[in-house]
Design a protein around this motif. Structure first.
Motif, PDB file in Angstrom:
ATOM      1  N   VAL A  43      70.818 -25.878 -78.276  1.00 59.19           N
ATOM      2  CA  VAL A  43      69.553 -26.874 -78.972  1.00 59.19           C
ATOM      3  C   VAL A  43      68.582 -25.101 -79.123  1.00 59.19           C
ATOM      4  CG1 VAL A  43      67.931 -28.199 -79.227  1.00 59.19           C
ATOM      5  CG2 VAL A  43      69.817 -28.897 -77.879  1.00 59.19           C
ATOM      6  N   HIS A  85      65.358 -24.380 -82.281  1.00 57.36           N
ATOM      7  CA  HIS A  85      64.339 -24.924 -82.936  1.00 57.36           C
ATOM      8  C   HIS A  85      64.394 -24.974 -84.344  1.00 57.36           C
ATOM      9  CE1 HIS A  85      60.189 -25.197 -84.763  1.00 57.36           C
ATOM     10  NE2 HIS A  85      59.430 -25.846 -83.750  1.00 57.36           N
ATOM     11  N   LEU A  99      66.219 -28.850 -82.826  1.00 59.56           N
ATOM     12  CA  LEU A  99      64.744 -29.491 -83.334  1.00 59.56           C
ATOM     13  C   LEU A  99      64.728 -30.355 -84.494  1.00 59.56           C
ATOM     14  CD1 LEU A  99      63.131 -27.696 -80.257  1.00 59.56           C
ATOM     15  CD2 LEU A  99      63.105 -30.629 -80.425  1.00 59.56           C
ATOM     16  N   GLU A 100      64.035 -29.328 -85.270  1.00 57.36           N
ATOM     17  CA  GLU A 100      63.991 -29.649 -86.401  1.00 57.36           C
ATOM     18  C   GLU A 100      64.036 -28.947 -87.780  1.00 57.36           C
ATOM     19  OE1 GLU A 100      59.843 -30.110 -85.309  1.00 57.36           O
ATOM     20  OE2 GLU A 100      59.186 -28.027 -84.738  1.00 57.36           O
ATOM     21  N   ALA A 149      70.183 -32.607 -86.451  1.00 59.56           N
ATOM     22  CA  ALA A 149      69.567 -32.561 -85.490  1.00 59.56           C
ATOM     23  C   ALA A 149      69.918 -33.204 -83.995  1.00 59.56           C
ATOM     24  CB  ALA A 149      68.626 -33.720 -85.944  1.00 59.56           C
ATOM     25  N   ILE A 150      69.446 -32.876 -83.158  1.00 57.73           N
ATOM     26  CA  ILE A 150      69.583 -32.827 -81.430  1.00 57.73           C
ATOM     27  C   ILE A 150      70.719 -34.591 -82.024  1.00 57.73           C
ATOM     28  CG2 ILE A 150      69.501 -33.739 -79.718  1.00 57.73           C
ATOM     29  CD1 ILE A 150      67.371 -31.728 -79.633  1.00 57.73           C
ATOM     30  N   GLN A 194      68.680 -25.093 -73.710  1.00 53.64           N
ATOM     31  CA  GLN A 194      67.573 -25.426 -74.911  1.00 53.64           C
ATOM     32  C   GLN A 194      67.627 -23.239 -74.902  1.00 53.64           C
ATOM     33  OE1 GLN A 194      64.490 -27.803 -74.339  1.00 53.64           O
ATOM     34  NE2 GLN A 194      65.695 -28.420 -72.298  1.00 53.64           N
ATOM     35  N   SER A 216      64.931 -22.621 -75.784  1.00 53.61           N
ATOM     36  CA  SER A 216      63.012 -22.014 -76.139  1.00 53.61           C
ATOM     37  C   SER A 216      62.964 -21.385 -75.086  1.00 53.61           C
ATOM     38  CB  SER A 216      62.933 -23.002 -75.666  1.00 53.61           C
ATOM     39  OG  SER A 216      63.616 -24.404 -76.740  1.00 53.61           O
ATOM     40  N   HIS A 228      57.992 -29.197 -76.926  1.00 53.51           N
ATOM     41  CA  HIS A 228      59.406 -28.795 -77.197  1.00 53.51           C
ATOM     42  C   HIS A 228      60.551 -29.209 -75.844  1.00 53.51           C
ATOM     43  CE1 HIS A 228      59.024 -29.197 -81.337  1.00 53.51           C
ATOM     44  NE2 HIS A 228      58.534 -27.781 -81.497  1.00 53.51           N
ATOM     45  N   ASP A 288      60.008 -33.141 -76.175  1.00 50.91           N
ATOM     46  CA  ASP A 288      61.540 -33.771 -77.357  1.00 50.91           C
ATOM     47  C   ASP A 288      63.016 -33.807 -77.028  1.00 50.91           C
ATOM     48  OD1 ASP A 288      58.633 -33.384 -78.805  1.00 50.91           O
ATOM     49  OD2 ASP A 288      58.996 -31.600 -80.198  1.00 50.91           O
ATOM     50  N   VAL A 289      63.286 -32.838 -76.826  1.00 50.18           N
ATOM     51  CA  VAL A 289      64.501 -32.872 -75.591  1.00 50.18           C
ATOM     52  C   VAL A 289      64.922 -33.432 -74.878  1.00 50.18           C
ATOM     53  CG1 VAL A 289      66.613 -31.364 -74.568  1.00 50.18           C
ATOM     54  CG2 VAL A 289      64.968 -30.073 -76.333  1.00 50.18           C
ATOM     55  N   LEU A 321      57.865 -34.628 -84.004  1.00 52.92           N
ATOM     56  CA  LEU A 321      58.997 -34.541 -85.090  1.00 52.92           C
ATOM     57  C   LEU A 321      58.899 -35.211 -86.548  1.00 52.92           C
ATOM     58  CD1 LEU A 321      61.191 -35.752 -81.572  1.00 52.92           C
ATOM     59  CD2 LEU A 321      60.910 -33.462 -82.815  1.00 52.92           C
TER      60      LEU A 321
END
Length: 416
Positions: free
Chosen positions: A28, A30, A61-62, A67-68, A86, A88, A94, A98-99, A305
């Protein structure tokens, strides 16, 4: 709102697929309006698949596709277990909100599959080693040697509204300094928080080092990396007695794959560790009191989101938001759905479309933890929750609360 589950008890062994061909990874990222950044995530997914020998897909994520939810939905028909890894650098909203929200929804949508959630890249020895090499490349460019010249480093990250994430930048800078012959290694940020890169460089100049190495702590080249390079060039021009230049971002180096591999192993054995003791969503931190609380964190994540929108001036602001005055979240989980939440959702959306006075966005959400009191409607940022809402009540929520900013008192279930 960490999704890191506790590790197995001493008498239990983690459930793992018997064969690696029954497992897949979703990497995943961003997501960016710059396709070059998205391609880097996809390239890392290919490299990670070659490294581990199991399928690896990329999701975002966006701002990019898939998308996820769509990415996970594409994997579950062919495997029984999916591990979300991730991409990140630090654990901010996030990672913490978000995840986990997306994976929780996937567990509801795909009960036949098992999902594991990995941690962020974080502070890892392979990344410290990679930063050391990035610094050495700049030293070679400037013709200096840390063993005999005074070389200072400015480690520049994006900056976050999460103090836990910013604290990790300081830790990473300290680890880069320990055992190496840099004169100093200062953490700094290109936005959101302080100290800014400009402030750090001007302060560093007072110690009159021979050279300043500016290291962008970014995954790839983008708007922010460009700003860091511009800052280093401006500093170099303003201080002729100090040589300065910026290094390259992390890119797709093998050491990044080393870190991702470790995060995958931790996730699939349910041994992910999150920094809950310093998480603003778990404990009350001075200055961040309003950010504490699962429900509030969930609404914050939903708002983030739903409020990204394309702008033409992305070069001036790479992370712009086009957010409405109010965000309305309607619980459509099992109990609320059975009580008529879908009809409430549509009536609210129609009311907002018909209104000339309100600026609001209405979205569905998963369980808000008030089963039996629904349908539940939450209006954010006001923090007002309405319970037992009928479709006929939607007109009052729109006309009174969203249009005229007046709470519909007889529907109030609670406030945050």
């Amino acid at each position: 709102m960490s999704d890191a589950p506790p590790g197995p008890s001493p008498t239990e062994s983690p459930e793992l697929p018997d064969r690696l061909d029954d497992e897949a990874i979703l990497l995943v990222g961003h997501g960016s309006r710059r396709e070059k950044s998205n391609e880097q995530v996809r390239e890392l997914a290919v490299m990670l698949e070659e490294r581990l020998g199991i399928p690896v897909d990329a999701g975002f994520l966006e701002l990019a596709e898939p998308a996820i939810p769509e990415a996970l939905g594409g994997l579950v028909p062919s495997v029984s277990q999916v591990t979300v890894v991730q991409l990140s650098l630090f654990a901010a909203s996030h990672v913490k909100n978000d995840v986990p929200l997306a994976v929780d929804q996937a567990r509801t949508d795909h009960p036949e599959a098992t999902f594991h959630v990995g941690g962020h890249l974080g502070v890892h020895p392979a990344l410290v080693d990679l930063l050391d090499d990035r610094a050495a490349a700049v030293e070679a460019e400037l013709g200096v040697d840390r063993s005999c010249d005074d070389v200072a480093v400015a480690l520049c990250a994006r900056g976050s509204s999460d103090p836990d994430a910013n604290a990790d930048v300081h830790k990473l800078a300290r680890l880069l300094h320990e055992g190496r012959e840099f004169t100093r290694v200062d953490p700094t940020f290109i936005g959101v928080t302080e100290p800014t890169l400009s402030e750090t460089l001007h302060r560093t100049a007072k110690s009159r080092p021979d050279a300043v190495v500016v290291l962008p702590y970014m995954l790839g080249d983008g708007v922010l990396t460009g700003r860091i390079r511009d800052g280093a060039d401006e500093f170099d021009a303003d201080y002729p007695y100090v040589d300065a230049a910026a290094g390259d971002p992390l890119g797709t180096d093998d050491r990044l794959l080393d870190t991702l591999g470790d995060r995958w192993q931790a996730a699939r054995t349910d041994s992910v560790e999150m920094s809950c003791d310093t998480c603003k969503y778990k404990v009350e931190l001075d200055g961040y009191e309003r950010d504490v609380g699962g429900a509030r964190a969930q609404l914050r994540a939903l708002t983030h989101l739903e409020t990204h929108a394309d702008r033409e001036d992305v070069d001036d602001d790479p992370h712009v938001h086009d957010h409405p005055d109010k965000h309305v979240a309607v619980c459509t989980n099992t109990t609320c759905a059975a009580d008529g939440a879908p009809a409430v959702l549509e009536r609210l959306r129609q009311g907002v479309r018909d209104s000339d006075a309100c600026d609001a966005r209405v979205t569905r959400t998963s369980c808000l933890g008030r089963c039996g009191d629904g349908p539940i409607v939450a209006v954010y940022p006001d923090g007002v929750w309405y319970g037992d809402v009928d479709p006929e009540d939607a007109e009052r929520v729109v006309g009174d609360h969203l249009d005229r900013d007046r709470i519909v008192s007889d529907l109030v279930d609670g406030t945050l």
